[in-house]
Motif scaffolding. Structure first.
Motif, mmCIF file in Angstrom:
data_model
loop_
_atom_site.group_PDB
_atom_site.id
_atom_site.type_symbol
_atom_site.label_atom_id
_atom_site.label_comp_id
_atom_site.label_asym_id
_atom_site.label_seq_id
_atom_site.Cartn_x
_atom_site.Cartn_y
_atom_site.Cartn_z
ATOM 1 N N ALA A 46 0.826 -1.214 0.000
ATOM 2 C CA ALA A 46 0.000 0.000 0.000
ATOM 3 C C ALA A 46 0.853 1.253 0.000
ATOM 4 O O ALA A 46 0.408 2.311 0.437
ATOM 5 C CB ALA A 46 -0.945 0.003 1.191
ATOM 6 N N GLU A 47 2.092 1.164 -0.484
ATOM 7 C CA GLU A 47 2.939 2.344 -0.656
ATOM 8 C C GLU A 47 2.239 3.288 -1.642
ATOM 9 O O GLU A 47 2.007 2.958 -2.797
ATOM 10 C CB GLU A 47 4.317 1.926 -1.168
ATOM 11 C CG GLU A 47 5.167 3.044 -1.695
ATOM 12 C CD GLU A 47 5.344 4.160 -0.684
ATOM 13 O OE1 GLU A 47 4.981 5.294 -1.017
ATOM 14 O OE2 GLU A 47 5.813 3.881 0.426
ATOM 15 N N CYS A 48 1.865 4.479 -1.172
ATOM 16 C CA CYS A 48 0.935 5.312 -1.929
ATOM 17 C C CYS A 48 1.498 5.876 -3.221
ATOM 18 O O CYS A 48 0.749 6.132 -4.172
ATOM 19 C CB CYS A 48 0.389 6.428 -1.049
ATOM 20 S SG CYS A 48 1.638 7.377 -0.157
ATOM 21 N N ASN A 49 2.808 6.080 -3.310
ATOM 22 C CA ASN A 49 3.357 6.602 -4.564
ATOM 23 C C ASN A 49 3.134 5.652 -5.724
ATOM 24 O O ASN A 49 3.126 6.061 -6.890
ATOM 25 C CB ASN A 49 4.858 6.875 -4.409
ATOM 26 C CG ASN A 49 5.117 8.282 -3.922
ATOM 27 O OD1 ASN A 49 4.454 9.228 -4.346
ATOM 28 N ND2 ASN A 49 6.066 8.439 -3.016
ATOM 29 N N SER A 50 2.939 4.368 -5.419
ATOM 30 C CA SER A 50 2.690 3.392 -6.476
ATOM 31 C C SER A 50 1.263 3.464 -6.984
ATOM 32 O O SER A 50 0.950 2.917 -8.039
ATOM 33 C CB SER A 50 2.956 1.971 -5.953
ATOM 34 O OG SER A 50 4.255 1.862 -5.433
ATOM 35 N N HIS A 51 0.387 4.132 -6.235
ATOM 36 C CA HIS A 51 -1.029 4.143 -6.582
ATOM 37 C C HIS A 51 -1.549 5.543 -6.913
ATOM 38 O O HIS A 51 -2.188 5.744 -7.934
ATOM 39 C CB HIS A 51 -1.847 3.545 -5.431
ATOM 40 C CG HIS A 51 -1.489 2.141 -5.084
ATOM 41 N ND1 HIS A 51 -1.936 1.060 -5.800
ATOM 42 C CD2 HIS A 51 -0.696 1.633 -4.104
ATOM 43 C CE1 HIS A 51 -1.453 -0.060 -5.284
ATOM 44 N NE2 HIS A 51 -0.695 0.270 -4.247
ATOM 45 N N SER A 52 -1.298 6.485 -6.020
ATOM 46 C CA SER A 52 -1.855 7.824 -6.228
ATOM 47 C C SER A 52 -0.955 8.876 -5.592
ATOM 48 O O SER A 52 -1.211 9.342 -4.482
ATOM 49 C CB SER A 52 -3.265 7.907 -5.623
ATOM 50 O OG SER A 52 -3.857 9.149 -5.906
ATOM 51 N N PRO A 53 0.129 9.263 -6.292
ATOM 52 C CA PRO A 53 1.081 10.224 -5.712
ATOM 53 C C PRO A 53 0.463 11.580 -5.389
ATOM 54 O O PRO A 53 0.993 12.325 -4.568
ATOM 55 C CB PRO A 53 2.153 10.359 -6.784
ATOM 56 C CG PRO A 53 1.741 9.539 -7.934
ATOM 57 C CD PRO A 53 0.513 8.763 -7.583
ATOM 58 N N ARG A 54 -0.670 11.880 -6.005
ATOM 59 C CA ARG A 54 -1.326 13.183 -5.774
ATOM 60 C C ARG A 54 -1.643 13.405 -4.301
ATOM 61 O O ARG A 54 -1.553 14.523 -3.801
ATOM 62 C CB ARG A 54 -2.611 13.252 -6.606
ATOM 63 C CG ARG A 54 -3.440 14.503 -6.379
ATOM 64 C CD ARG A 54 -4.715 14.444 -7.187
ATOM 65 N NE ARG A 54 -5.587 15.570 -6.919
ATOM 66 C CZ ARG A 54 -6.824 15.690 -7.376
ATOM 67 N NH1 ARG A 54 -7.330 14.738 -8.157
ATOM 68 N NH2 ARG A 54 -7.557 16.736 -7.073
ATOM 69 N N TYR A 55 -2.019 12.335 -3.606
ATOM 70 C CA TYR A 55 -2.421 12.463 -2.200
ATOM 71 C C TYR A 55 -1.369 11.935 -1.234
ATOM 72 O O TYR A 55 -1.590 11.900 -0.028
ATOM 73 C CB TYR A 55 -3.733 11.698 -1.963
ATOM 74 C CG TYR A 55 -4.850 12.102 -2.889
ATOM 75 C CD1 TYR A 55 -5.481 13.327 -2.746
ATOM 76 C CD2 TYR A 55 -5.257 11.252 -3.920
ATOM 77 C CE1 TYR A 55 -6.515 13.708 -3.601
ATOM 78 C CE2 TYR A 55 -6.283 11.621 -4.780
ATOM 79 C CZ TYR A 55 -6.910 12.852 -4.616
ATOM 80 O OH TYR A 55 -7.907 13.219 -5.462
ATOM 81 N N CYS A 56 -0.249 11.518 -1.744
ATOM 82 C CA CYS A 56 0.702 10.733 -0.969
ATOM 83 C C CYS A 56 1.576 11.605 -0.073
ATOM 84 O O CYS A 56 2.108 12.626 -0.511
ATOM 85 C CB CYS A 56 1.563 9.921 -1.922
ATOM 86 S SG CYS A 56 2.628 8.736 -1.106
ATOM 87 N N LEU A 57 1.761 11.172 1.177
ATOM 88 C CA LEU A 57 2.645 11.854 2.110
ATOM 89 C C LEU A 57 4.053 11.272 2.100
ATOM 90 O O LEU A 57 4.959 11.859 2.676
ATOM 91 C CB LEU A 57 2.080 11.760 3.529
ATOM 92 C CG LEU A 57 0.835 12.588 3.828
ATOM 93 C CD1 LEU A 57 0.362 12.303 5.242
ATOM 94 C CD2 LEU A 57 1.094 14.066 3.642
ATOM 95 N N SER A 58 4.229 10.110 1.484
ATOM 96 C CA SER A 58 5.543 9.481 1.461
ATOM 97 C C SER A 58 6.505 10.257 0.585
ATOM 98 O O SER A 58 6.097 11.045 -0.284
ATOM 99 C CB SER A 58 5.432 8.041 0.950
ATOM 100 O OG SER A 58 4.608 7.270 1.775
ATOM 101 N N ASP A 59 7.771 10.008 0.782
ATOM 102 C CA ASP A 59 8.804 10.609 -0.036
ATOM 103 C C ASP A 59 8.529 10.321 -1.515
ATOM 104 O O ASP A 59 8.195 9.201 -1.891
ATOM 105 C CB ASP A 59 10.164 10.025 0.376
ATOM 106 C CG ASP A 59 11.298 10.561 -0.472
ATOM 107 O OD1 ASP A 59 11.179 11.680 -0.976
ATOM 108 O OD2 ASP A 59 12.299 9.845 -0.623
#
Length: 269
Positions: A17-30
């Motif tokens: 569920a690393e968000c940059n792989s799915h939806s970087p628009r909302y992602c807080l990860s690096d």
């Protein structure tokens, strides 16, 4: 719903569920973070597996870490929150592999854990799960304390998607009497029972409790929306189902009510 209510949406997750792989628009990860689950799978299945096995433990810990709480807290402190906000945090713990002890000390890299459980798998898996569970409670307490410090009136929902996965565990070999399951009903209760917690407006919660509602993860989410946004979304009758993945072969795509689930279904690879 969140968009209509003018909430800003944030997401931080780990493993698959690393968000940059799915939806970087909302992602807080690096921005340059990687999907570590895919990364590990690639190396394990590729001619480069020997390279991965020789990497340092510190790097291996980076490529597999089921805990995201401290990273979220650090990121949250840096945000300029000038409007209503909704945060989705995917915490992989207490899902295995179990690389932390109960006091949240990192004990294993991913391959070290896999090597550790090769002998006496059943007992070590359950002991590891216990450690992960207890550590995760500490992490969640830390998260809740942080949120309340910054927003004392925040609505907080903590929920899981399933209990301990009994598949591939030989129940008859458990030495721990807590896991001596006498019936298929016991197995279903362990597999499908889940952690579910809400902190919200007390008056709103008391009103909902008058209606004798079973607060599974669906109705808990509805309660959070109703109490936070003055909505009146209808609560749903509590129902539980078991679905099947491609690995379940001829059952793939089927959905069973829990009262139709048999020992055969629970033991599928």
């Amino acid at each position: 719903i969140l968009g209509e209510l003018k909430y800003k949406f944030y997401w931080q997750g780990n493993i698959w569920a690393e968000c940059n792989s799915h939806s970087p628009r909302y992602c807080l990860s690096d921005r340059f973070s990687i999907n570590t689950n895919l990364y590990i799978t690639f190396f394990a299945k590729s001619p480069f597996s020997s390279i991965y096995s020789n990497l340092s433990k510190l790097f291996k810990n980076y490529t597999y870490d089921p805990n995201i709480i401290e990273k979220f807290i650090e990121t949250h402190k840096s945000l300029d929150l000038n409007k209503k906000s909704f945060f989705l945090i995917h915490q992989y713990m207490p899902h295995g592999p179990h690389v932390y002890d109960q006091d949240c000390n990192r004990k294993y890299s991913l391959d070290e854990w896999n090597n550790y459980v090769k002998s006496d798998y059943y007992e070590k898996e359950l002991e590891g799960y216990k450690n992960s569970y207890l550590c995760n409670l500490k992490k969640l307490n830390k998260l809740v304390d942080h949120i309340i410090l910054y927003d004392p009136s925040a609505t907080i929902v903590l929920t899981a998607d399933h209990g301990h996965p009994l598949k591939n565990l030989n129940i008859s070999k458990f030495k721990n009497s807590d896991f001596k399951l006498s019936s298929i009903s016991d197995e279903i209760n362990l597999y499908f029972s889940m952690f579910n917690f809400i902190r919200t407006d007390k008056n709103c919660l008391n009103q909902a409790n008058k209606n004798d509602i079973k607060f599974d993860n669906i109705n808990t989410t509805i309660l959070a929306l109703n109490c936070s946004t003055s909505s009146n979304i209808e609560f749903k009758p509590s129902r539980s189902y078991m679905g099947f993945l491609p690995r379940d072969q001829n059952l793939f795509g089927n959905v069973l009510n829990l009262n139709e689930v048999s020992k055969h279904h629970l033991d599928l690879e």
